[in-house]
Design a protein around this motif. Structure first.
Motif, mmCIF file in Angstrom:
data_model
loop_
_atom_site.group_PDB
_atom_site.id
_atom_site.type_symbol
_atom_site.label_atom_id
_atom_site.label_comp_id
_atom_site.label_asym_id
_atom_site.label_seq_id
_atom_site.Cartn_x
_atom_site.Cartn_y
_atom_site.Cartn_z
ATOM 1 N N GLY A 67 6.525 0.680 1.185
ATOM 2 C CA GLY A 67 6.821 -0.637 0.630
ATOM 3 C C GLY A 67 5.697 -1.635 0.836
ATOM 4 N N ARG A 119 4.811 -2.673 -3.616
ATOM 5 C CA ARG A 119 6.063 -2.515 -4.361
ATOM 6 C C ARG A 119 5.752 -2.429 -5.842
ATOM 7 N N SER A 120 6.131 -1.289 -6.441
ATOM 8 C CA SER A 120 5.752 -1.065 -7.840
ATOM 9 C C SER A 120 6.600 -1.890 -8.796
ATOM 10 N N GLY A 121 7.797 -2.295 -8.363
ATOM 11 C CA GLY A 121 8.663 -3.084 -9.237
ATOM 12 C C GLY A 121 8.914 -2.400 -10.569
#
Lengths: 336, 336
Positions: A303, A306-308
């Protein structure tokens, strides 16, 4: 002489990466661009994996080393090459020199991982050991070059090295484009910054909307600090990281000149995140990845990045560690 | 009903493999065809590596399972599937069922490797354990199918399973042809013979001059004996092999019907050769390969198969073993 001048001063361009790709083609392996459903599910997005552990010598370093050695003038080749390295660069240089029938001397720390020493020896290189605490490895290498008329192959602060590593970026961009995939962000481990800067340069020419982010171990975050301050800045250092390949305190001049305007961010990961990533790679990707080579994977799993839900690519830069390192990482990072 | 009839009697054709490739495309991973200079040097020839350890669920079994499950009539899908398996087939069936939102029950031996049990559970399958010594797993599976109206997904004696595994052969042939490489021989591990027969069938249609050879552990050489005698013949069996995935005593009817005229030979490898291959894969290929998955690699490394400078391909069929298995193999197979 011409090449020495270039070596000391020039920052490579995108065209240098294209030239490197042609030069090393047929010798360097075009590694695949993989995808793993367990990783995608864990991250909650699409993660493309560039496994340079499958590269000749088990790391990306072969690319830059071969590109550099191939521009040594014919007349100087018989005098061979000299390199100082804790391991992966050593193997890359030794293998590239062997391929061209050139002698290679590698200056290595006495405490380098067994696997990396054995790998370097297996390519027929002569090894000169030094003590990290008391010796100046650069001075030892310079003396060897003078004595033998050999060419120094630096680990990252050299335009041909950076251009060679940049061929990874070309391959990522082309493989993604051929499958119709737009990559939002590429995460790359950083020590001296050779590979992350090369990849950033390659993507600026092939996929300009793709962001590039460096990943470093905590306390060895020279690139992150340098990006934040706008000038090359030294990391705190301290206790060794398990990522022995990423313990440079500061990015090289050429890597930073490229990275300054091209990286979107520099992030860090803990040793425990690195270990968990090594374990994940063995369990789910079925790949042996050394701790330093797993930094980008650690960033997405922990984390720290964070790729979202965006599409990202990670480079697994090397896999040269003893199996005990992987077994220990698996023992410490138990899964349900 | 239609499908049950096919399941029991039909031997698949090359066209069934082409249909399977279309059916599973986009779900199964098209694994790369790799090459490693250390392996080439060691063998003294060119070795192409098909790493099905990179397949979804860590083995080729996903291909056949998905192909089989995709032909279950819509009306029967909600009743789910049942499979009995020591591990890789279990994971393949569980993952394929999960992908289609179908329930799966897996009948597994109580002593199956931890990694394979955990892998199966991770796909949400229900596990029913049995005792290898006292229980009849086929009877347990048949009862479960009857109770639930579920479909039995056999591990290898099913035309759709064999056709699914055969897609590996299509990919090998097409990747080699696109690089202008003519493969003389493909070596494939064999348990019940599903994957080796599928690959042989695929190559008979795409690369008819390529020989296919099965590789089995000593004492579990049912395919070798059957090829020699011309009829399905039982192996001696005995003490368990470290290749838990290859402990079938006899090839399946459908696999043998295909293999009888299409395999050039069946060869065997010792447990120590399997262990050495697992160690080689970790050290030099940077791949986690389970002992059974390493049988073809063991054949070329041990000299059980001598390439004589020819071009060969080996299939690394699976990588689902605990890391201790790999660490132990590396400890026992020390390198200079």
């Amino acid at each position: 002489l011409h090449y020495n001048l270039i070596e000391m001063t020039d920052v490579p361009t995108f065209a240098d990466i294209e030239a490197a790709a042609v030069r090393i083609s047929g010798h360097a392996i075009e590694t695949p661009l993989l995808e793993n459903p367990v990783l995608n599910a864990r991250v909650g997005g699409r993660v493309l994996i560039k496994p340079e552990v499958l590269q000749r010598t088990g790391s990306f370093k072969f690319r830059g080393a071969l590109n550099r050695i191939l521009v040594i003038p014919e007349a100087k080749r018989r005098n061979g090459v000299v390199a100082f390295s804790s391991g992966n660069h050593a193997q890359g240089v030794a293998a590239a020199a062997a391929l061209l029938g050139m002698p290679a001397v590698i200056v290595m720390p006495r405490d380098a991982p067994h696997m990396k020493i054995a790998g370097t020896r297996s390519h027929g290189a002569e090894i000169v050991f030094y003590d990290r605490a008391t010796d100046d490895r650069e001075a030892i290498a310079a003396r060897l070059c003078e004595e033998r008329g050999a060419t120094l192959v630096k680990p990252f602060d050299d335009p041909f090295i950076v251009a060679g590593q940049g061929t990874i970026g070309l391959e990522i961009a082309r493989a993604a484009q051929s499958r119709g995939i737009a990559i939002d962000t590429v995460l790359v481990p950083a020590g001296g910054g050779g590979v992350v800067s090369g990849i950033a340069l390659a993507l600026s020419g092939t996929s300009p909307n793709t962001k590039v982010i460096s990943v470093e171990p905590e306390n060895f975050d020279g690139m992150r600090r340098s990006l934040a301050s706008g000038a090359r800045t030294r990391a705190a250092g301290g206790a060794p990281s398990i990522a022995d390949a990423l313990m440079a305190l500061m990015p090289g001049e050429i890597p930073f000149a490229i990275s300054r305007d091209r990286l979107s961010a520099g992030i860090t990961v803990s040793d425990s995140a690195l270990g968990a990533a090594v374990a994940f790679a063995a369990r789910h990707l079925k790949l042996i990845v050394e701790p330093g080579g797993a930094a980008a994977l650690a960033a997405v799993l922990s984390g720290a990045f964070r790729s979202g839900g965006s599409t990202i690519a990670i480079v697994l830069t090397g896999g040269n560690c003893d199996i005990e390192t992987v077994a220990n990482a698996c023992a410490e990072a138990r899964e349900p």
